[in-house]
Scaffold this motif. Sequence first.
Motif, PDB file in Angstrom:
ATOM      1  N   ARG A   8       0.841  -1.199   0.000  1.00 23.90           N
ATOM      2  CA  ARG A   8       0.000   0.000   0.000  1.00 23.90           C
ATOM      3  C   ARG A   8       0.873   1.245   0.000  1.00 23.90           C
ATOM      4  O   ARG A   8       2.011   1.219   0.465  1.00 23.90           O
ATOM      5  N   LEU A   9       0.326   2.332  -0.500  1.00 23.39           N
ATOM      6  CA  LEU A   9       0.979   3.633  -0.428  1.00 23.39           C
ATOM      7  C   LEU A   9      -0.003   4.603   0.219  1.00 23.39           C
ATOM      8  O   LEU A   9      -1.099   4.814  -0.291  1.00 23.39           O
ATOM      9  N   ILE A  10       0.387   5.157   1.356  1.00 16.78           N
ATOM     10  CA  ILE A  10      -0.473   6.065   2.110  1.00 16.78           C
ATOM     11  C   ILE A  10       0.058   7.485   1.960  1.00 16.78           C
ATOM     12  O   ILE A  10       1.227   7.753   2.268  1.00 16.78           O
ATOM     13  N   PHE A  11      -0.790   8.376   1.492  1.00 13.42           N
ATOM     14  CA  PHE A  11      -0.427   9.786   1.348  1.00 13.42           C
ATOM     15  C   PHE A  11      -1.333  10.613   2.249  1.00 13.42           C
ATOM     16  O   PHE A  11      -2.556  10.485   2.203  1.00 13.42           O
ATOM     17  N   ASP A  36       3.387  19.287 -19.628  1.00 11.88           N
ATOM     18  CA  ASP A  36       4.353  20.372 -19.753  1.00 11.88           C
ATOM     19  C   ASP A  36       5.607  20.142 -18.910  1.00 11.88           C
ATOM     20  O   ASP A  36       6.471  21.012 -18.816  1.00 11.88           O
ATOM     21  N   GLY A  37       5.685  18.977 -18.292  1.00 10.53           N
ATOM     22  CA  GLY A  37       6.850  18.653 -17.469  1.00 10.53           C
ATOM     23  C   GLY A  37       6.815  19.252 -16.083  1.00 10.53           C
ATOM     24  O   GLY A  37       7.728  19.036 -15.289  1.00 10.53           O
ATOM     25  N   THR A  38       5.764  20.022 -15.786  1.00 12.60           N
ATOM     26  CA  THR A  38       5.644  20.666 -14.477  1.00 12.60           C
ATOM     27  C   THR A  38       4.494  20.047 -13.694  1.00 12.60           C
ATOM     28  O   THR A  38       3.340  20.078 -14.131  1.00 12.60           O
ATOM     29  N   ILE A  39       4.790  19.506 -12.525  1.00 20.08           N
ATOM     30  CA  ILE A  39       3.773  18.895 -11.676  1.00 20.08           C
ATOM     31  C   ILE A  39       3.147  19.977 -10.797  1.00 20.08           C
ATOM     32  O   ILE A  39       3.867  20.753 -10.161  1.00 20.08           O
ATOM     33  N   PRO A  40       1.834  20.072 -10.764  1.00 19.45           N
ATOM     34  CA  PRO A  40       1.180  21.111  -9.949  1.00 19.45           C
ATOM     35  C   PRO A  40       1.590  21.030  -8.476  1.00 19.45           C
ATOM     36  O   PRO A  40       1.845  19.944  -7.952  1.00 19.45           O
ATOM     37  N   ALA A  41       1.635  22.188  -7.834  1.00 17.03           N
ATOM     38  CA  ALA A  41       1.990  22.245  -6.410  1.00 17.03           C
ATOM     39  C   ALA A  41       0.745  21.923  -5.582  1.00 17.03           C
ATOM     40  O   ALA A  41       0.170  22.787  -4.912  1.00 17.03           O
ATOM     41  N   LYS A  42       0.322  20.675  -5.643  1.00 15.38           N
ATOM     42  CA  LYS A  42      -0.858  20.205  -4.925  1.00 15.38           C
ATOM     43  C   LYS A  42      -0.450  19.127  -3.926  1.00 15.38           C
ATOM     44  O   LYS A  42       0.605  18.515  -4.054  1.00 15.38           O
ATOM     45  N   ASP A  43      -1.330  18.898  -2.938  1.00 17.12           N
ATOM     46  CA  ASP A  43      -1.105  17.833  -1.964  1.00 17.12           C
ATOM     47  C   ASP A  43      -2.042  16.671  -2.252  1.00 17.12           C
ATOM     48  O   ASP A  43      -3.113  16.840  -2.845  1.00 17.12           O
ATOM     49  N   VAL A  44      -1.639  15.485  -1.817  1.00 13.67           N
ATOM     50  CA  VAL A  44      -2.414  14.278  -2.063  1.00 13.67           C
ATOM     51  C   VAL A  44      -2.758  13.608  -0.739  1.00 13.67           C
ATOM     52  O   VAL A  44      -1.905  13.475   0.144  1.00 13.67           O
ATOM     53  N   VAL A  45      -4.026  13.189  -0.613  1.00 15.41           N
ATOM     54  CA  VAL A  45      -4.481  12.432   0.549  1.00 15.41           C
ATOM     55  C   VAL A  45      -5.183  11.182   0.032  1.00 15.41           C
ATOM     56  O   VAL A  45      -6.084  11.276  -0.805  1.00 15.41           O
ATOM     57  N   GLY A  46      -4.780  10.027   0.508  1.00 16.21           N
ATOM     58  CA  GLY A  46      -5.438   8.799   0.071  1.00 16.21           C
ATOM     59  C   GLY A  46      -4.575   7.580   0.296  1.00 16.21           C
ATOM     60  O   GLY A  46      -3.390   7.684   0.626  1.00 16.21           O
ATOM     61  N   VAL A  47      -5.189   6.418   0.125  1.00 17.32           N
ATOM     62  CA  VAL A  47      -4.497   5.133   0.243  1.00 17.32           C
ATOM     63  C   VAL A  47      -4.669   4.411  -1.086  1.00 17.32           C
ATOM     64  O   VAL A  47      -5.789   4.229  -1.570  1.00 17.32           O
ATOM     65  N   PHE A  48      -3.559   3.986  -1.676  1.00 16.43           N
ATOM     66  CA  PHE A  48      -3.588   3.365  -2.987  1.00 16.43           C
ATOM     67  C   PHE A  48      -2.788   2.062  -2.975  1.00 16.43           C
ATOM     68  O   PHE A  48      -1.805   1.925  -2.237  1.00 16.43           O
ATOM     69  N   LYS A  49      -3.203   1.142  -3.797  1.00 16.03           N
ATOM     70  CA  LYS A  49      -2.442  -0.083  -3.988  1.00 16.03           C
ATOM     71  C   LYS A  49      -1.225   0.246  -4.832  1.00 16.03           C
ATOM     72  O   LYS A  49      -1.329   0.925  -5.852  1.00 16.03           O
TER      73      LYS A  49
END
Length: 337
Positions: free
Chosen positions: A265-268, A292-305
């Motif tokens: 699992r990956l927990i963010f 465009d090669g630029t990742i938005p300055a956003k945060d991630v919350v969630g649990v993923f396989k």
Amino acid sequence: MSGAQATARAAIRSAAAQWFNLERSGDMTVDDARRFREWLDMSGDHRLAYDRVARVWAIAGTAAEDPALRTAGAAIAEPDEVPAPPQRWRALAMAASLLLAVTIGWTALDSGLFGAGAPAPSEQQVFRTGTGQRTMITLPDKSVVTLDAETMVRLGDNAHERRVELLGGRAFFRVAKDPSRPFIVVAGDKSVRALGTAFEVSFDNGNMVVTLAEGKVRVAEAAPGSKPGNSADMVPGAQLVIGADHNWTMNRVDVEKETSWTDGRLIFMGDPLSDAIAEMNRYSDRKLVFKDGTIPAKDVVGVFKSGDVDGFVKALELNGTAHRVSASDSEILLSAN
């Protein structure tokens, strides 16, 4: 046989048994098959170990046909116990037989009972995992090393210490207690010293991160000449980050979150999107790439396989963070909203 030889030999046969079990389970994917072939081609010792596991399995299967053994097995079941479905029984029998073979039968093979013994491997053995691959190595002292994807380690020990060199990637160590021989993980010019404990170490481009789950460890840095370098004692729940610039930072962290990869699992929890994408890409041959090669300055919350890049992308789309532009066998192209 030296301690280093015993460590390398046990690690190889542990990996061989895992590959054998996966191949027979029917769950081997195309990527698994490719990695299995790569593992076999990595060393003649790997191929010989796998052949030996197969021979032990065949011997165990022959022994299982003995009527006396079948009767003894039937007598173990409780009278009122509800039988498991046949498919489940077959899977359980396969796993139990393989464990029995590896635990008992290998000694017979090494002794030459079923054929000539193999030449001992080199004093040190290197193990490597590819994209999306995790593996577990059980050492002769019962310590367990779990390798994350894209990780390489070199194993070796002697009469005075048990040693693992982390050449790159991430690994989790559950160390068996042995006061006479400390367990040392080396990464670059830094080392983690433990006796009986559980901890994670990552090492990438000179940056080292140590997360302690149980027990105590001491992290030390080698300095030029005879002058002692930096060192720190850690307690459970602590994470030590050592940058390539030699800056040391200690923080409290959620150990379950930090080590969730060991369970697939990956927990963010408010992690930067850039970090989350790097983690997801670690487990998938289909890489997440922004247009465009630029990742938005956003945060991630969630649990993923781990490896579920499609589920991750869907979550980004539902949250209005990004959307899928196109997809191929090698990448998923994204664009910020």
